[in-house]
Design an enzyme around this catalytic site. Structure first.
Site, PDB file in Angstrom:
ATOM      1  N   TYR A   1       0.823  -1.216   0.000  1.00  0.00           N
ATOM      2  CA  TYR A   1       0.000   0.000   0.000  1.00  0.00           C
ATOM      3  C   TYR A   1       0.858   1.267   0.000  1.00  0.00           C
ATOM      4  O   TYR A   1       0.489   2.280  -0.597  1.00  0.00           O
ATOM      5  CB  TYR A   1      -0.957   0.019   1.192  1.00  0.00           C
ATOM      6  CG  TYR A   1      -2.218  -0.777   0.938  1.00  0.00           C
ATOM      7  CD1 TYR A   1      -3.053  -0.443  -0.131  1.00  0.00           C
ATOM      8  CD2 TYR A   1      -2.569  -1.841   1.734  1.00  0.00           C
ATOM      9  CE1 TYR A   1      -4.207  -1.163  -0.380  1.00  0.00           C
ATOM     10  CE2 TYR A   1      -3.720  -2.569   1.493  1.00  0.00           C
ATOM     11  CZ  TYR A   1      -4.538  -2.226   0.430  1.00  0.00           C
ATOM     12  OH  TYR A   1      -5.677  -2.932   0.177  1.00  0.00           O
TER      13      TYR A   1
ATOM     14  N   GLU B   1       0.448 -31.167  13.077  1.00  0.00           N
ATOM     15  CA  GLU B   1      -0.272 -30.440  12.022  1.00  0.00           C
ATOM     16  C   GLU B   1      -1.509 -29.720  12.549  1.00  0.00           C
ATOM     17  O   GLU B   1      -1.739 -28.565  12.222  1.00  0.00           O
ATOM     18  CB  GLU B   1      -0.681 -31.405  10.895  1.00  0.00           C
ATOM     19  CG  GLU B   1      -1.487 -30.713   9.800  1.00  0.00           C
ATOM     20  CD  GLU B   1      -1.798 -31.596   8.599  1.00  0.00           C
ATOM     21  OE1 GLU B   1      -1.277 -32.718   8.519  1.00  0.00           O
ATOM     22  OE2 GLU B   1      -2.574 -31.144   7.734  1.00  0.00           O
TER      23      GLU B   1
ATOM     24  N   ASP C   1      -1.409 -35.487   9.350  1.00  0.00           N
ATOM     25  CA  ASP C   1      -2.390 -36.398   8.772  1.00  0.00           C
ATOM     26  C   ASP C   1      -1.687 -37.337   7.797  1.00  0.00           C
ATOM     27  O   ASP C   1      -0.540 -37.091   7.397  1.00  0.00           O
ATOM     28  CB  ASP C   1      -3.456 -35.599   8.004  1.00  0.00           C
ATOM     29  CG  ASP C   1      -4.368 -34.795   8.935  1.00  0.00           C
ATOM     30  OD1 ASP C   1      -4.444 -35.125  10.129  1.00  0.00           O
ATOM     31  OD2 ASP C   1      -5.003 -33.847   8.446  1.00  0.00           O
TER      32      ASP C   1
END
Lengths: 363, 363
Positions: free
Chosen positions: A100, A196, A248
């Site tokens: 910005y 995780e 996982d």
């Protein structure tokens, strides 16, 4: 901290060096330019020595010979000036804020944040200094740490000494963006286990896994931020603790492990700071889905494609991974780490992890 | 804490009451059933008295008369048993873990987590007790708090007293999942400002906005979790502090404000615990985009549709919102809160917020 002051001094000097180089080129009648390693998958090489991924020898040159190249160098000059000022004033900003701020740079205004992020990465490569040293931070959250580790954090409000079990709430200590503003004071841990999901992190805390086994728990929050990978690397190096990764059981999670252990393509220039090649994968292994009869989902077409891609990825080029990935493709199944709950809330800490960690030689 | 013990006692009794009701129905030769408010948009009513959204009078009945209904009641019976055990053993679990645990419930196994989550919400309504009291937690992160507030957190490792400026790192205090395990001890704040993005949260900390104005900063992390809304509500009530919400200037962010202030459809049964109708919206206002000439993006078709939906949403039925939303549709622009950085990193804390907060009567 003295180390930080020196690093920032060095950072400022290297920023000046970029401008000096252009100045030199101009005084010798040359057209200003910069050379950078080509940042593509084709130019990523596995470095046998350090066990991490780095950029290869291919280079791209940006020169002011074309209007496009000149604008690019102008943008870089503005960013160099902005970072120099940030260092001088001890200010910091997000990558988004810097984007910005470029609104005021007229012709050097960035078209999108991708472009300014990439330019910052280029400056990291050119100066061999991480963006964190320039006080640039991403929007992303830092992860959390819970375990017998005492840290000292240099904050804007003074030094804070925090024990990551005794001085924190039940969610642990939130890792700051610039891990190099941390000092790892002392510890009473035997290993670090990076998780995780928040569900498994909370499970291990509730079950007292950290106390029983002297484990420092790190919540990765999915694909780990740079700060999280830097933290794991520093704890591993400074405390000589084994780092274990528990995710996982699907191809996307294996990539989480790979980014902790070997580094990512996007941040290959920082691999030596971010990657922990000694990190070990505990699970969920495809063989666990079979051996523990875990509740599982069928692999999607994308899952199968990702697994096949991993079979040709040198980061997974070991007998272990070939066997596990082969087994997973054969079964056609994937499972989440919380699937162990199907055998009771204590199963993962009383049975699964102790068994696996013994097998791996960590316990 | 005594209050917590009593609440859990009550929770256990109300769980029993469900089973007792079925037992009574069976002994009287009736078919077991439960009645619940219909949980659709059509059955959500604005409660003028409390200023929040609640379920209306429409009810749905689930009865064991059909096989499907019977299985539903069986599932509920299993969950009641599971929660009773959790309370008795002082254990907790994630909603996802509970879904996996149902693997062992044979016919009562849930087909998907949506189903088990919904059943937990039904139990919240039937017992008028929040799931947090049953020690069920979502996967989602709690938000962070930085400011002159001292909290006491009952953790599994003992009581922790934490000052949210002096005893925390630069990322602040991470809010636990069950805010009712917190005690708000004392404070030195004038108001609370809840921020959508991490970038703005870090900006206000860096600029010392909390110290200069006695502001307690809360990072909402986008659409706020229940724990975050509960925290804002409790701070507002217990410390009598104004709550200010500062988000991006787009229709999705106005919904963040609305969920803090008026509650959400999904958790309408908890609105009185979660919503803070006195919460005020500071910006980014569409008129700010114009007045401060903020870098803006064009509204997408979805943005326009969402703004139009808000024009007919009673939560936005005020002159203020009609004017602002009308202006935004006219301009066709939206802006992020970090867009203030285009006027310098200090602009938001030195100019914008002081001006707006004075205008609103907070400063």
């Amino acid at each position: 901290m003295r180390g930080q002051v020196e690093t920032e001094q060095k950072a400022a000097e290297r920023l000046y060096a970029i401008a000096e180089r252009w100045y030199g080129q101009l005084s010798e009648g040359q057209i200003p330019s910069i050379a950078l390693p080509t940042r593509t998958k084709q130019n990523i090489e596995y470095d046998e020595g350090s066990g991490v991924w780095k950029y290869g020898d291919r280079e791209s040159v940006r020169s002011a010979q074309t209007a496009k190249g000149a604008v690019h160098l102008l943008k870089m000059a503005y960013v160099v000036g902005f970072l120099k000022q940030q260092l001088a004033e001890n200010r910091s900003s997000t990558l988004r804020e810097m984007y910005y701020i470029s609104e005021g740079w007229k012709q050097a205004k960035f078209a999108a944040q991708d472009e300014s992020n990439r330019l910052v990465e280029d400056l990291e490569i050119l100066t061999d200094i991480q963006r964190e040293v320039y006080h640039l931070r991403p929007e992303e959250d830092g992860a959390s740490l819970f375990g017998p580790i005492r840290v000292r954090e240099q904050t804007r409000r003074g030094m804070r000494e925090i024990h990551c079990q005794d001085d924190v709430g039940e969610t642990g200590y939130q890792i700051p963006n610039n891990v190099d503003a941390l000092e790892f004071v002392d510890h009473d841990a035997n290993f670090v286990i990076a998780l995780e999901t928040g569900g498994m992190y909370a499970r291990l805390i509730e079950n007292g896994f950290d106390e029983e086994y002297g484990a420092a728990l790190v919540h990765l929050k999915g694909q780990p931020a740079r700060s999280t990978r830097r933290l794991l690397k520093r704890i591993h190096e400074e405390f000589k603790l084994p780092v274990i990764v528990f995710t996982d059981g699907d191809p996307w999670s294996y990539r989480i492990y790979a980014s902790v252990a070997y580094g990512s393509i996007k941040a290959a220039h920082m691999s030596e700071l971010l990657a922990t090649p000694q990190a070990q994968f505990v699970g969920v292994q495809p063989s666990d889905i079979r051996d523990y009869d875990l509740p599982a989902d069928h692999l999607s077409d994308q899952d199968v494609a990702a697994l096949k891609a991993e079979l040709t990825d040198p980061r997974f080029a070991s007998d272990y991974w070939r066997e596990q990935i082969g087994l997973q493709l054969e079964m056609g199944l994937k499972a989440e780490q919380q699937a162990f709950a199907s055998q009771g809330l204590d199963f993962v800490t009383r049975e699964y992890l102790p068994a696996r960690l013994s097998e791996m030689g960590v316990l």
